[in-house]
Design a protein around this motif. Structure first.
Motif, short mmCIF file in Angstrom:
data_model
loop_
_atom_site.label_atom_id
_atom_site.label_comp_id
_atom_site.label_asym_id
_atom_site.label_seq_id
_atom_site.Cartn_x
_atom_site.Cartn_y
_atom_site.Cartn_z
N SER A 31 -12.81 -1.11 -2.11
CA SER A 31 -12.36 -0.72 -1.18
C SER A 31 -13.36 0.00 -0.20
O SER A 31 -14.36 0.68 -1.00
N HIS A 91 -4.01 4.85 -0.67
CA HIS A 91 -4.80 5.09 -1.82
C HIS A 91 -4.72 3.93 -2.66
O HIS A 91 -5.55 3.60 -3.67
N LYS A 92 -3.27 3.42 -2.98
CA LYS A 92 -3.02 2.36 -3.99
C LYS A 92 -2.86 1.03 -3.18
O LYS A 92 -2.23 0.95 -2.06
N TYR A 93 -3.23 0.13 -3.70
CA TYR A 93 -3.15 -1.23 -3.24
C TYR A 93 -2.80 -2.32 -4.42
O TYR A 93 -3.58 -2.39 -5.22
N TYR A 94 -2.01 -3.17 -3.69
CA TYR A 94 -1.38 -4.08 -4.86
C TYR A 94 -1.20 -5.48 -4.06
O TYR A 94 -0.79 -5.68 -2.71
N TYR A 145 5.93 3.45 0.33
CA TYR A 145 4.98 2.38 0.32
C TYR A 145 5.48 1.68 1.90
O TYR A 145 6.38 1.64 2.40
N VAL A 156 0.88 -1.19 0.11
CA VAL A 156 -0.09 0.05 -0.02
C VAL A 156 0.93 1.24 0.02
O VAL A 156 1.86 1.36 0.51
N ASP A 157 0.45 2.34 -0.48
CA ASP A 157 0.91 3.54 -0.39
C ASP A 157 0.65 4.26 0.80
O ASP A 157 0.01 3.74 1.73
N LEU A 168 5.74 -0.19 -9.70
CA LEU A 168 5.22 0.86 -8.93
C LEU A 168 5.67 2.22 -9.23
O LEU A 168 6.73 2.49 -9.39
N PRO A 169 4.62 3.18 -9.21
CA PRO A 169 5.06 4.49 -9.27
C PRO A 169 6.08 4.99 -8.18
O PRO A 169 5.73 4.57 -7.14
N TRP A 187 -10.07 -3.85 1.85
CA TRP A 187 -10.24 -4.05 0.58
C TRP A 187 -10.88 -5.64 0.20
O TRP A 187 -10.20 -6.42 1.10
#
Length: 294
Positions: A288, A130-133, A156, A125-126, A151-152, A275
């Protein structure tokens, strides 16, 4: 002379009698010490048997959760991190992420059980959640796993979900940086959702919770189109839960093999992000939800 002889006999009898009493007392004193040594050996043997027992999926979550839902949930809390016998390290390169698993002696940890079709689940996660992988690196060496890094740039946290054999393990956040993101923008400002209904790629999922209270069993029921719902990683869905500081981690599996119903428990009041992952029409989507537990 006769008196001297009698005195000598009496003295000799006193010495012999005194030695007998001393020997008996000494033997009595030594016996408990020997018994204590046997107890210690038995205790160490018992501890060795406990350590060699198979790792249970329930390790790492709260005692209350273990009592209610040991087969469907695992994760961590701050209280358990110090008792983990496995350390996790994450190295971020330009093209790949590497995960290293070490025991307390800095030896590679390579004896892992397959957990929902994979040896290792990597949740990333960031810093703003907001971001989830949900990723699955491949084993590339002893205690080493690797996956491509798409990943951008950013800050993290990684959560490495594994089941080591014969070693206690509790999932803990591992911070890492990708690229040159500048200053962290983590605001810790999650706001609870007004309605627990989400749409991703035209698919709708509605969450119903049996309770919003801490320290009591909670049932999460997800209503969705099950026409083309298929198992994903050996289950009809997966749920990952983090508190707003991304410190406490829960990975929850369905209560049975047919329904999208999950059972869990929140240890403390606060804001949590959930999530829920489902595979529909061959595609895995993450829905989410942000909730407040009181």
């Amino acid at each position: 002379m006769k008196k001297w002889g009698i005195a000598a006999v009496l003295y000799l009898a006193l010495v012999i009698g005194g030695y007998s009493v001393y020997a008996e007392w000494f033997a009595d004193e030594k016996q408990p010490e020997s018994h204590g040594h046997n107890q210690s050996a038995s205790y160490e043997s018992s501890k060795s048997r406990e350590k060699s027992a198979p790792h249970d999926e329930s390790q790492g979550h709260s005692d209350h959760a273990e009592a209610n839902n040991s087969s469907h949930q695992h994760g961590s809390s701050a209280a358990h991190e110090g008792s983990s016998e496995v350390s996790v390290f994450v190295k971020s390169d330009q093209d790949e992420l590497k995960i290293f698993l070490k025991d307390k002696s800095a030896n590679p940890v390579e004896d892992l059980e397959v957990n929902h079709e994979k040896l290792l689940h990597l949740i990333v996660v960031d810093d703003q959640l907001h971001k989830y992988y949900h990723l699955h690196p491949e084993q590339t060496g002893k205690g080493e796993f690797t996956i491509g890094n798409n990943l951008p740039d950013g800050f993290y946290k990684a959560f490495v979900d594994i089941k080591p054999k014969n070693l206690a393990y509790h999932v803990a956040p591992v911070p890492f940086i990708v690229g040159n993101p500048g200053m962290s923008t983590h605001s810790r400002g999650l706001q609870p959702d007004e309605t627990l209904s989400k749409n991703v790629d035209g698919e709708n999922v509605k969450l119903t919770m049996s309770s919003f209270k801490a320290n009591e069993p909670v049932t999460l029921t997800f209503d969705l189109d099950k026409t083309n719902l298929t198992p994903y990683l050996g289950a009809m869905g997966h749920v990952v839960i983090l508190d707003e500081n991304a410190q406490n981690f829960l990975h929850v599996h369905p209560a049975n093999d047919k329904d999208t119903v999950f059972e869990t428990q929140f240890e403390k009041p606060g804001i949590y992000k959930i999530w829920a992952e489902f595979k529909q029409n061959g595609k895995v989507r993450a829905f989410s939800f942000v909730v407040e537990i009181k």
